[in-house]
Design an enzyme around this catalytic site. Sequence first.
Site: not given
Ligand code: NAD
Length: 492
Positions: A180, A183, A233, A288, A383
């Site tokens: 998945k 989006e 996140s 990240c 962050e």
């Molecule tokens: P996000 O958490 O908004 O989304 C990540 C995924 O979760 C997406 O596929 C999204 O569709 C889904 N999602 C979003 N809200 C949701 C909810 N309420 N319930 C279930 N699923 C949901 O993150 P983002 O903005 O796409 O990416 C940036 C974040 O990812 C930053 O916080 C970054 O630090 C983190 N990140 C972490 C690593 C790591 O290795 N720790 C690596 C890359 C990115």
Amino acid sequence: MFSPNNIENIQECLNFISGKWELPEEKMGHITSPFTGQIIANTYRSKNATVNSAVLSASKSQQEWEKYSYRDRAAIFLNYRKWLIENLTELAKIISNECGKLPNEAKDGLLKGIEILDYAVSIQNLDQLGKMTVSKGVQCEYRREPLGVVAGITPSNFPAMVPMWMFPIAIMVGNSFIWKPSEKTAMTAYYLAQGFKEAGLPDGVLNVIQGDKETVDLLCDHENIKAIAFVGSTPVAKHVYTKATTSGKRALTLGGAKNHIFLMPDAINELAVEGILSSFTGCCGQRCMAASVLLAIGDTQKIIEDIIIKAKNFTPGKDIGALITKQSLQKVEKAISTASLNKEQILVDGRNPKVEKELSLGNWLNPTIIDYVLPESILAKEELFAPVLSIIRCKNIEEAMQIENANPYGNAASVFTTRGDIAEFVTLNARAGMIGINVGIPVPREPFSFGGINHSKFGHGDITSDGGLEFWSNRKKVTTKWFQIKNQNWMS
Ligand code: NAD
């Protein structure tokens, strides 16, 4: 290269189930170019019926796929590797187009993804597990088995690299995989999945399901999905971990970060300036592993001034990419504006940089450096996921360590110094899963695995290398005896 529709046109972000591209049930929204603000794709939400049919077809394919030998699986992976390398430049453009990275940054991410693919190919040679004669006539051995249908949920900032942390190892050990994508960056999935199909991967072994949180929840609850990996996140990582484990799944969910750099007065100037600058500005700060807080210990003024000179010379679109969405830009601009309230000093203000007319609707923020940040301010704690460096002045390494240790995340911490005792102090005491010594982005190279601690990761083990191998498989323990020996004890 093939294309779902011309890259100049608006792309439909489709599902890929059983090797066929299909429109999901519900229109969701669109992806706008971070560079120009133009709509470049339509996004869709997959509902219950689609998720069920994807899991069913993945399950059928998995029963055949697990019968392939490692050698036959590796042959397909090597075709895929060749395809990825041949299409590297074009793939990098596609990634850049949807997530705002510069094309060379997108290429670096892809190359890191290929490194994991290489690790997956090497499993056939490395993974000897173990067999031992444990007592007279009795052998114990490990055998590795796939889990069945597994899933990966990925974030917006690495549309190719993060999924490639997951699906190559998961598929190599004999699972079928449901991916998945975010989006916000749902376009790259088409190319990565189609390329694997063309390399010979049987239909249904890799599937793409588009959607948002509703689709994620359906995956977490599905009884026939055995394991879920997530990267995104922290609040969502916690949610997915809880939901997936509550429904009996294995889960590993990686969250956000707030990474600290310890800067010592004895650091080598060039190494520190380049390392710190590229850490907080690379991928427009949307990594990240990016540096976010600079703990400046003692007299580090010359190094900071040299960083400032370079940070003022960035051209948007050439030296720095764009933020993924307008909302991300607004959020970080709001955070920067709190600096003046707290009497912090904005040394470099990257807001509203000059751009060409055709880029005027893009999400631009040039490098921003704020000095005398208070440890309790949101600039030091939240962050921001943007090219913003918050400097906290510290009297000594102990004070700096207290600040680092108080942060709830734990992905990376780096130190710039020429002193071995300081480097060792940071390595021992920083609360982070990955440590850099004179390295601004301490992402380990395979076969050293990737993973943080604390609120940057929920679940056990790391996501790549042997961490991934263990996560996506079971070890079956076999004990064998072929003949009866007289006068045995219970151990024989
Ligand atoms: P996000 O958490 O908004 O989304 C990540 C995924 O979760 C997406 O596929 C999204 O569709 C889904 N999602 C979003 N809200 C949701 C909810 N309420 N319930 C279930 N699923 C949901 O993150 P983002 O903005 O796409 O990416 C940036 C974040 O990812 C930053 O916080 C970054 O630090 C983190 N990140 C972490 C690593 C790591 O290795 N720790 C690596 C890359 C990115």
